[in-house]
Motif scaffolding. Structure first.
Motif, PDB file in Angstrom:
ATOM      1  N   PHE A  53      47.134  40.646  41.144  1.00 25.04           N
ATOM      2  CA  PHE A  53      46.750  39.987  42.397  1.00 25.04           C
ATOM      3  C   PHE A  53      45.229  39.889  42.513  1.00 25.04           C
ATOM      4  O   PHE A  53      44.688  38.836  42.857  1.00 25.04           O
ATOM      5  N   GLU A  54      44.539  40.970  42.215  1.00 25.97           N
ATOM      6  CA  GLU A  54      43.084  41.010  42.343  1.00 25.97           C
ATOM      7  C   GLU A  54      42.380  40.127  41.311  1.00 25.97           C
ATOM      8  O   GLU A  54      41.417  39.440  41.645  1.00 25.97           O
ATOM      9  N   GLU A  55      42.866  40.164  40.072  1.00 26.58           N
ATOM     10  CA  GLU A  55      42.148  39.487  38.987  1.00 26.58           C
ATOM     11  C   GLU A  55      42.625  38.073  38.686  1.00 26.58           C
ATOM     12  O   GLU A  55      41.876  37.295  38.087  1.00 26.58           O
ATOM     13  N   ARG A  56      43.845  37.741  39.061  1.00 27.53           N
ATOM     14  CA  ARG A  56      44.374  36.413  38.744  1.00 27.53           C
ATOM     15  C   ARG A  56      44.635  35.557  39.981  1.00 27.53           C
ATOM     16  O   ARG A  56      44.290  34.394  40.017  1.00 27.53           O
ATOM     17  N   VAL A  57      45.291  36.145  40.972  1.00 30.61           N
ATOM     18  CA  VAL A  57      45.704  35.360  42.138  1.00 30.61           C
ATOM     19  C   VAL A  57      44.525  35.011  43.045  1.00 30.61           C
ATOM     20  O   VAL A  57      44.304  33.840  43.354  1.00 30.61           O
ATOM     21  N   LEU A  58      43.786  36.013  43.487  1.00 33.99           N
ATOM     22  CA  LEU A  58      42.691  35.743  44.429  1.00 33.99           C
ATOM     23  C   LEU A  58      41.596  34.841  43.851  1.00 33.99           C
ATOM     24  O   LEU A  58      41.141  33.938  44.555  1.00 33.99           O
ATOM     25  N   PRO A  59      41.178  35.017  42.598  1.00 30.76           N
ATOM     26  CA  PRO A  59      40.185  34.076  42.066  1.00 30.76           C
ATOM     27  C   PRO A  59      40.704  32.637  41.978  1.00 30.76           C
ATOM     28  O   PRO A  59      39.958  31.688  42.196  1.00 30.76           O
ATOM     29  N   LYS A  60      41.994  32.483  41.682  1.00 33.34           N
ATOM     30  CA  LYS A  60      42.588  31.150  41.560  1.00 33.34           C
ATOM     31  C   LYS A  60      42.849  30.530  42.937  1.00 33.34           C
ATOM     32  O   LYS A  60      42.816  29.314  43.085  1.00 33.34           O
ATOM     33  N   ARG A  61      43.106  31.378  43.929  1.00 25.93           N
ATOM     34  CA  ARG A  61      43.408  30.909  45.291  1.00 25.93           C
ATOM     35  C   ARG A  61      42.512  31.624  46.303  1.00 25.93           C
ATOM     36  O   ARG A  61      42.978  32.440  47.105  1.00 25.93           O
ATOM     37  N   PRO A  62      41.218  31.312  46.297  1.00 28.26           N
ATOM     38  CA  PRO A  62      40.283  32.026  47.174  1.00 28.26           C
ATOM     39  C   PRO A  62      40.527  31.795  48.661  1.00 28.26           C
ATOM     40  O   PRO A  62      40.011  32.544  49.503  1.00 28.26           O
ATOM     41  N   TYR A  63      41.307  30.792  49.003  1.00 29.43           N
ATOM     42  CA  TYR A  63      41.618  30.493  50.395  1.00 29.43           C
ATOM     43  C   TYR A  63      42.662  31.451  50.975  1.00 29.43           C
ATOM     44  O   TYR A  63      42.887  31.468  52.179  1.00 29.43           O
ATOM     45  N   ILE A  64      43.305  32.265  50.148  1.00 24.41           N
ATOM     46  CA  ILE A  64      44.291  33.235  50.630  1.00 24.41           C
ATOM     47  C   ILE A  64      43.548  34.381  51.310  1.00 24.41           C
ATOM     48  O   ILE A  64      42.666  34.999  50.724  1.00 24.41           O
ATOM     49  N   ASP A  65      43.937  34.656  52.537  1.00 33.58           N
ATOM     50  CA  ASP A  65      43.320  35.732  53.320  1.00 33.58           C
ATOM     51  C   ASP A  65      44.220  36.972  53.220  1.00 33.58           C
ATOM     52  O   ASP A  65      45.426  36.900  53.478  1.00 33.58           O
TER      53      ASP A  65
END
Length: 83
Positions: A7-19
């Motif tokens: 989640f930290e290394e793949r998801v959030l960088p790819k989807r920075p709009y996720i709060d």
């Protein structure tokens, strides 16, 4: 809030709009909750992004404990009337 490395290394960088706060709110009070065959848990909830009038459906996937966030994304196929 606990999260996986994925989640930290793949998801959030790819989807920075996720709060992260959205994820926590959805887990606490989901519109719908469902367990996957592998034991992970899916949660759906509504969020309204800044500057948008209509809410979107965010799916949050946790590990089997139901609290460690593994994935999150907007789910255009979710319908509120699904079982």
């Amino acid at each position: 809030m606990k999260t996986t490395r994925y989640f930290e290394e793949r998801v959030l960088p790819k989807r920075p709009y996720i709060d992260r706060a959205w994820c926590a709110e959805i887990i606490a009070a989901p519109l719908h909750r469902e367990e996957q065959p592998d034991g992970r848990v899916r949660f759906w909830g509504e969020v309204t992004r800044p500057g948008e009038a209509k809410p979107r459906i965010l799916r949050v996937v946790t590990l089997t404990d139901g609290e460690t966030i593994h994935n999150a994304f907007f789910d255009r196929r979710f319908r509120k009337d699904q079982p």
